[in-house]
Design a protein around this motif. Structure first.
Motif, PDB file in Angstrom:
ATOM      1  N   THR A   9      13.612  39.396  53.408  1.00  0.00           N
ATOM      2  CA  THR A   9      12.419  39.242  53.241  1.00  0.00           C
ATOM      3  C   THR A   9      11.660  38.621  54.032  1.00  0.00           C
ATOM      4  OG1 THR A   9      13.183  39.223  50.595  1.00  0.00           O
ATOM      5  CG2 THR A   9      11.001  38.538  51.078  1.00  0.00           C
ATOM      6  N   GLU A  10      12.086  37.357  54.747  1.00  0.00           N
ATOM      7  CA  GLU A  10      11.286  36.436  55.515  1.00  0.00           C
ATOM      8  C   GLU A  10      11.058  37.358  56.706  1.00  0.00           C
ATOM      9  OE1 GLU A  10       9.483  33.557  57.786  1.00  0.00           O
ATOM     10  OE2 GLU A  10      10.118  33.648  55.421  1.00  0.00           O
ATOM     11  N   THR A  11      11.978  38.086  57.192  1.00  0.00           N
ATOM     12  CA  THR A  11      12.046  38.876  58.640  1.00  0.00           C
ATOM     13  C   THR A  11      10.991  40.107  58.536  1.00  0.00           C
ATOM     14  OG1 THR A  11      14.201  38.208  59.451  1.00  0.00           O
ATOM     15  CG2 THR A  11      13.040  40.145  60.397  1.00  0.00           C
TER      16      THR A  11
ATOM     17  N   SER B 140       7.451  38.752  58.029  1.00  0.00           N
ATOM     18  CA  SER B 140       6.542  37.951  58.948  1.00  0.00           C
ATOM     19  C   SER B 140       5.727  38.673  60.073  1.00  0.00           C
ATOM     20  CB  SER B 140       7.839  37.500  59.825  1.00  0.00           C
ATOM     21  OG  SER B 140       8.578  38.207  60.690  1.00  0.00           O
TER      22      SER B 140
END
Length: 236
Positions: A95-97, A100
């Motif tokens: 999710t973070e990647t 971003s």
């Protein structure tokens, strides 16, 4: 005699942001340089001289953006090349990647322009930053989609904010400090691959990108456009 102007550059301590700042200072304009590292900002200030003002700023933080622009009036232009994000394939991205690029590149520029509006001259020029993956993706779909969204944002803002001009610079691979700081065993195969993918057979230079950004800032007949400074990558 030409009247000196003031330009804001967020991400102006290295690469094309710093290169543009140098060009503007050389012609007598004032630059407001923004970045996250106070040390790199001070180094840029020493190199650019008295026409440069430096302030720390985090484009992902709207309060930080407000502080960065505070006290400035009649800015002639805004350039926003500063962004740090992660990329991965659709299947592999967590999710973070995956989020971003939109958080650090799309929304950061969106809110930078929004925050800058009260500080811009009526005939100001804004240059957003996307990337040639918008047109010709090579994996990393969230990153490709983000760049396409930024180009769409430039067109929409050009319509809504007129007479302020809004354009987008979309570079390909640029032989910048970012790449020079990487091991040649990693860098050179990437550069060779890029040469095979575009029409010129060359990797772009920082000066190439700076020329394009300055053109978009200065040319009063450019509005709502995306300039692909990519050696013809998007044409292959």
């Amino acid at each position: 005699m030409r009247k000196a102007k003031t330009y804001a550059i967020i991400g102006g301590t290295s690469g094309m942001g710093f290169g543009l700042a140098q060009r503007l200072v050389e012609r007598g304009d004032r630059v407001l340089i923004g970045g996250r590292s106070s040390g790199r900002l001070e180094q840029a200030k020493q190199q650019l001289g008295p026409l440069a003002i430096v302030r720390t700023v985090d484009m992902e933080d709207r309060a930080s953006l407000a502080t960065y622009f505070a006290g400035e009036d009649e800015l002639a232009g805004l350039f926003t090349p500063g962004a740090t994000y992660r990329t991965a394939s659709f299947r592999d991205a967590d999710t973070e990647t995956a989020e971003s690029p939109f958080r650090a590149k799309f929304w950061a520029q969106y809110w930078a322009v929004h925050t800058a509006l009260p500080h811009l001259a009526t005939d100001a020029a804004i240059v957003l930053m996307s990337g040639a993956a918008s047109v010709r993706p090579l994996g990393n779909p969230a990153y490709s989609a983000c760049n396409a969204a930024i180009e769409g944002l430039a067109r929409a803002l050009a319509v809504e904010l007129r007479p302020i001009r809004v354009n987008c610079l979309s570079p390909g691979t640029i032989d910048s400090e970012l790449w020079r700081n990487r091991d040649s065993a990693f860098r050179e195969p990437v550069f060779d691959g890029w040469r095979a993918l575009n029409l010129t057979g060359e990797v772009g230079t920082v000066d190439d990108a700076v020329d394009a950004a300055l053109f978009l800032l200065d040319n009063g007949n450019m509005n709502g456009s995306t300039l692909y400074n990519d050696g013809g990558y998007t044409m292959r």
